[in-house]
Design a protein around this motif. Structure first.
Motif, PDB file in Angstrom:
ATOM      1  N   LYS A   1       0.813  -1.220   0.000  1.00  0.00           N
ATOM      2  CA  LYS A   1       0.000   0.000   0.000  1.00  0.00           C
ATOM      3  C   LYS A   1       0.847   1.271   0.000  1.00  0.00           C
ATOM      4  O   LYS A   1       0.306   2.374   0.026  1.00  0.00           O
ATOM      5  N   SER A   2       2.161   1.128  -0.021  1.00  0.00           N
ATOM      6  CA  SER A   2       3.037   2.299  -0.060  1.00  0.00           C
ATOM      7  C   SER A   2       4.396   1.882  -0.613  1.00  0.00           C
ATOM      8  O   SER A   2       4.735   0.690  -0.637  1.00  0.00           O
ATOM      9  N   TRP A   3       5.164   2.884  -1.056  1.00  0.00           N
ATOM     10  CA  TRP A   3       6.522   2.605  -1.535  1.00  0.00           C
ATOM     11  C   TRP A   3       7.391   2.066  -0.410  1.00  0.00           C
ATOM     12  O   TRP A   3       8.244   1.203  -0.622  1.00  0.00           O
ATOM     13  N   LYS A   4       7.159   2.574   0.792  1.00  0.00           N
ATOM     14  CA  LYS A   4       7.935   2.116   1.950  1.00  0.00           C
ATOM     15  C   LYS A   4       7.712   0.621   2.186  1.00  0.00           C
ATOM     16  O   LYS A   4       8.655  -0.132   2.438  1.00  0.00           O
ATOM     17  N   ALA A   5       6.451   0.203   2.086  1.00  0.00           N
ATOM     18  CA  ALA A   5       6.147  -1.217   2.270  1.00  0.00           C
ATOM     19  C   ALA A   5       6.740  -2.052   1.138  1.00  0.00           C
ATOM     20  O   ALA A   5       7.281  -3.140   1.365  1.00  0.00           O
ATOM     21  N   ALA A   6       6.664  -1.540  -0.101  1.00  0.00           N
ATOM     22  CA  ALA A   6       7.219  -2.268  -1.243  1.00  0.00           C
ATOM     23  C   ALA A   6       8.723  -2.467  -1.081  1.00  0.00           C
ATOM     24  O   ALA A   6       9.245  -3.558  -1.338  1.00  0.00           O
ATOM     25  N   LEU A   7       9.401  -1.421  -0.651  1.00  0.00           N
ATOM     26  CA  LEU A   7      10.850  -1.526  -0.433  1.00  0.00           C
ATOM     27  C   LEU A   7      11.151  -2.448   0.744  1.00  0.00           C
ATOM     28  O   LEU A   7      12.180  -3.120   0.771  1.00  0.00           O
ATOM     29  N   GLY A   8      10.235  -2.464   1.728  1.00  0.00           N
ATOM     30  CA  GLY A   8      10.402  -3.375   2.854  1.00  0.00           C
ATOM     31  C   GLY A   8      10.383  -4.822   2.408  1.00  0.00           C
ATOM     32  O   GLY A   8      11.211  -5.630   2.836  1.00  0.00           O
ATOM     33  N   TYR A   9       9.440  -5.155   1.531  1.00  0.00           N
ATOM     34  CA  TYR A   9       9.391  -6.511   0.990  1.00  0.00           C
ATOM     35  C   TYR A   9      10.674  -6.843   0.245  1.00  0.00           C
ATOM     36  O   TYR A   9      11.163  -7.975   0.281  1.00  0.00           O
ATOM     37  N   LEU A  10      11.233  -5.857  -0.424  1.00  0.00           N
ATOM     38  CA  LEU A  10      12.402  -6.086  -1.264  1.00  0.00           C
ATOM     39  C   LEU A  10      13.675  -6.266  -0.458  1.00  0.00           C
ATOM     40  O   LEU A  10      14.480  -7.168  -0.733  1.00  0.00           O
ATOM     41  N   PHE A  11      13.853  -5.424   0.560  1.00  0.00           N
ATOM     42  CA  PHE A  11      15.149  -5.374   1.233  1.00  0.00           C
ATOM     43  C   PHE A  11      15.151  -5.860   2.678  1.00  0.00           C
ATOM     44  O   PHE A  11      16.224  -6.004   3.264  1.00  0.00           O
ATOM     45  N   ARG A  12      13.991  -6.122   3.245  1.00  0.00           N
ATOM     46  CA  ARG A  12      13.980  -6.645   4.597  1.00  0.00           C
ATOM     47  C   ARG A  12      13.994  -8.161   4.557  1.00  0.00           C
ATOM     48  O   ARG A  12      13.997  -8.781   3.499  1.00  0.00           O
ATOM     49  N   ALA A  13      14.005  -8.783   5.729  1.00  0.00           N
ATOM     50  CA  ALA A  13      14.182 -10.234   5.807  1.00  0.00           C
ATOM     51  C   ALA A  13      12.989 -10.992   5.251  1.00  0.00           C
ATOM     52  O   ALA A  13      11.859 -10.489   5.273  1.00  0.00           O
ATOM     53  N   PRO A  14      13.204 -12.190   4.741  1.00  0.00           N
ATOM     54  CA  PRO A  14      12.082 -13.026   4.302  1.00  0.00           C
ATOM     55  C   PRO A  14      11.082 -13.194   5.444  1.00  0.00           C
ATOM     56  O   PRO A  14      11.469 -13.380   6.600  1.00  0.00           O
ATOM     57  N   GLY A  15       9.797 -13.122   5.128  1.00  0.00           N
ATOM     58  CA  GLY A  15       8.774 -13.255   6.155  1.00  0.00           C
ATOM     59  C   GLY A  15       8.335 -11.936   6.761  1.00  0.00           C
ATOM     60  O   GLY A  15       7.412 -11.906   7.580  1.00  0.00           O
ATOM     61  N   TRP A  16       8.994 -10.832   6.348  1.00  0.00           N
ATOM     62  CA  TRP A  16       8.613  -9.517   6.885  1.00  0.00           C
ATOM     63  C   TRP A  16       7.297  -9.049   6.284  1.00  0.00           C
ATOM     64  O   TRP A  16       7.021  -9.267   5.102  1.00  0.00           O
ATOM     65  N   TRP A  17       6.460  -8.418   7.112  1.00  0.00           N
ATOM     66  CA  TRP A  17       5.227  -7.778   6.654  1.00  0.00           C
ATOM     67  C   TRP A  17       5.136  -6.397   7.273  1.00  0.00           C
ATOM     68  O   TRP A  17       5.616  -6.178   8.406  1.00  0.00           O
ATOM     69  N   PRO A  18       4.540  -5.443   6.594  1.00  0.00           N
ATOM     70  CA  PRO A  18       4.332  -4.121   7.192  1.00  0.00           C
ATOM     71  C   PRO A  18       3.402  -4.239   8.394  1.00  0.00           C
ATOM     72  O   PRO A  18       2.524  -5.104   8.443  1.00  0.00           O
ATOM     73  N   GLU A  19       3.571  -3.360   9.379  1.00  0.00           N
ATOM     74  CA  GLU A  19       2.814  -3.446  10.619  1.00  0.00           C
ATOM     75  C   GLU A  19       1.311  -3.327  10.398  1.00  0.00           C
ATOM     76  O   GLU A  19       0.516  -3.893  11.147  1.00  0.00           O
ATOM     77  N   ASN A  20       0.915  -2.597   9.360  1.00  0.00           N
ATOM     78  CA  ASN A  20      -0.510  -2.379   9.139  1.00  0.00           C
ATOM     79  C   ASN A  20      -1.144  -3.451   8.252  1.00  0.00           C
ATOM     80  O   ASN A  20      -2.295  -3.332   7.846  1.00  0.00           O
ATOM     81  N   ARG A  21      -0.403  -4.513   7.939  1.00  0.00           N
ATOM     82  CA  ARG A  21      -0.976  -5.571   7.109  1.00  0.00           C
ATOM     83  C   ARG A  21      -1.855  -6.456   7.975  1.00  0.00           C
ATOM     84  O   ARG A  21      -1.485  -6.851   9.085  1.00  0.00           O
ATOM     85  N   SER A  22      -3.034  -6.782   7.498  1.00  0.00           N
ATOM     86  CA  SER A  22      -4.001  -7.526   8.294  1.00  0.00           C
ATOM     87  C   SER A  22      -3.596  -8.982   8.428  1.00  0.00           C
ATOM     88  O   SER A  22      -2.858  -9.530   7.615  1.00  0.00           O
ATOM     89  N   VAL A  23      -4.119  -9.602   9.478  1.00  0.00           N
ATOM     90  CA  VAL A  23      -3.868 -11.024   9.697  1.00  0.00           C
ATOM     91  C   VAL A  23      -4.412 -11.847   8.529  1.00  0.00           C
ATOM     92  O   VAL A  23      -3.825 -12.818   8.097  1.00  0.00           O
ATOM     93  N   HIS A  24      -5.563 -11.410   7.975  1.00  0.00           N
ATOM     94  CA  HIS A  24      -6.170 -12.110   6.835  1.00  0.00           C
ATOM     95  C   HIS A  24      -5.250 -12.100   5.630  1.00  0.00           C
ATOM     96  O   HIS A  24      -5.048 -13.108   4.952  1.00  0.00           O
ATOM     97  N   GLU A  25      -4.618 -10.929   5.364  1.00  0.00           N
ATOM     98  CA  GLU A  25      -3.715 -10.816   4.217  1.00  0.00           C
ATOM     99  C   GLU A  25      -2.507 -11.725   4.386  1.00  0.00           C
ATOM    100  O   GLU A  25      -2.070 -12.371   3.452  1.00  0.00           O
ATOM    101  N   LYS A  26      -1.977 -11.774   5.619  1.00  0.00           N
ATOM    102  CA  LYS A  26      -0.818 -12.636   5.879  1.00  0.00           C
ATOM    103  C   LYS A  26      -1.171 -14.106   5.652  1.00  0.00           C
ATOM    104  O   LYS A  26      -0.392 -14.883   5.129  1.00  0.00           O
ATOM    105  N   GLY A  27      -2.366 -14.455   6.058  1.00  0.00           N
ATOM    106  CA  GLY A  27      -2.796 -15.837   5.929  1.00  0.00           C
ATOM    107  C   GLY A  27      -3.014 -16.264   4.493  1.00  0.00           C
ATOM    108  O   GLY A  27      -3.053 -17.452   4.178  1.00  0.00           O
ATOM    109  N   MET A  28      -3.152 -15.298   3.589  1.00  0.00           N
ATOM    110  CA  MET A  28      -3.374 -15.614   2.182  1.00  0.00           C
ATOM    111  C   MET A  28      -2.097 -16.032   1.489  1.00  0.00           C
ATOM    112  O   MET A  28      -2.130 -16.555   0.387  1.00  0.00           O
ATOM    113  N   ASP A  29      -0.917 -15.765   2.086  1.00  0.00           N
ATOM    114  CA  ASP A  29       0.361 -16.088   1.436  1.00  0.00           C
ATOM    115  C   ASP A  29       0.630 -17.585   1.475  1.00  0.00           C
ATOM    116  O   ASP A  29       0.234 -18.264   2.368  1.00  0.00           O
TER     117      ASP A  29
END
Length: 293
Positions: A265-293
């Motif tokens: 939902k933001s460039w910051k989150a997109a870059l987080g997915y790219l450069f942070r550790a595997p399994g990282w999610w932004p703090e505002n990502r819902s539990v439902h969204e995480k469960g969809m992966d």
């Protein structure tokens, strides 16, 4: 003869030895595979077949312009070298030691940055552990790994010394992909051995992100990432890839990374997915969204 060819010519004998060792390892791969199949010990022949196809494609890529990316990338950096180290065979041990130290940090980064994990996860996704696993190397390696060896060039190592250092570090690790060698006592605390490397390939909770060393395991002991083999290793990644298709094996994690970035939902989150550790999610990502992966 251009300067690069002259540099490689200085180490021609060493490259010939490495080629002979490579051929010897291929014979060992075939021998081990036949032995395991005959004795009924090779349970996942799909993994073995996939590893072989991946290795063949990798070999073909290395013999094209694609395979020169590693060399060309470092060659372009060479004029920026801060020092000029001597050119001679006596520098090889120092080049190997420096490459091994560099490899430790590259390897650790490949586990801690998702962009690089997308590449390195190919090697870890196999649920078997034998000599063919050593051949399961991402087809994207040449595009990425040269970046980590820029510091060696800047320190004054020549292109050839840097390549030799890395080749030796990688070649050493061929024999440690096996369950046929047990613990080796004090050697397990100094060198990367089969027991030490089995841990690195484990998806057991206590084994994840441990034992990154190439030849020497003392880097892990120095930087707090060493763990001895204490329980039976469960090989593979925490979420099995579920396919023996070499293309899926090589690119599934990239596809999932791209999917997450597109859903961000933001460039910051997109870059987080790219450069942070595997399994990282932004703090505002819902539990439902995480469960969809």
């Amino acid at each position: 003869m251009n300067p690069i060819d002259i540099q490689f010519a200085h180490y021609d004998s060493l490259f010939q030895v490495i080629e002979i060792l490579g051929l010897t390892f291929l014979i060992a791969v075939v021998s081990e595979t036949v032995w395991d199949v005959v004795r009924g010990n090779r349970k996942r022949l799909g993994d073995t077949f996939a590893n072989g196809i991946i290795a063949i494609v990798s070999a073909l890529l290395e013999r094209t312009a694609y395979g020169l990316i590693f060399v060309i990338g470092l060659l372009l950096v060479s004029p920026l070298a801060l020092f000029e180290l001597p050119q001679g065979w006596w520098m090889v041990p120092l080049a190997v030691l420096t490459a091994d130290f560099t490899y430790y940090w590259m390897h650790r980064c490949e586990h801690k940055v998702r962009l690089f994990w997308a590449n390195h996860s190919v090697h870890h996704s196999s649920q078997e552990f034998n000599f063919t696993t050593a051949l399961r190397i991402s087809w994207v390696d040449a595009l990425i790994e040269w970046l980590f060896f820029i510091p060696m060039i800047l320190l004054g190592f020549s292109l050839v010394q840097t390549v030799i250092g890395l080749v030796v570090v990688v070649a050493y690790q061929s024999w440690i992909h096996t369950e046929k060698v047990g613990k080796l006592g004090w050697l397990d605390k100094i060198f990367n051995t089969p027991s030490v490397h089995r841990v690195h390939h484990g998806s057991n909770a206590q084994y994840i992100d441990k034992n990154f060393g190439g030849i020497l395991i003392i880097w892990d002991r120095l930087f707090g990432t060493y763990t001895p083999e204490s329980e039976k290793v469960k090989y593979g990644i925490t979420t099995p890839i579920g396919s023996h298709n070499p293309f899926i094996i090589n690119f599934k994690e990239y596809a999932e990374l791209l999917h997450d970035m597109k859903q961000a939902k933001s460039w910051k989150a997109a870059l987080g997915y790219l450069f942070r550790a595997p399994g990282w999610w932004p703090e505002n990502r819902s539990v439902h969204e995480k469960g969809m992966d």
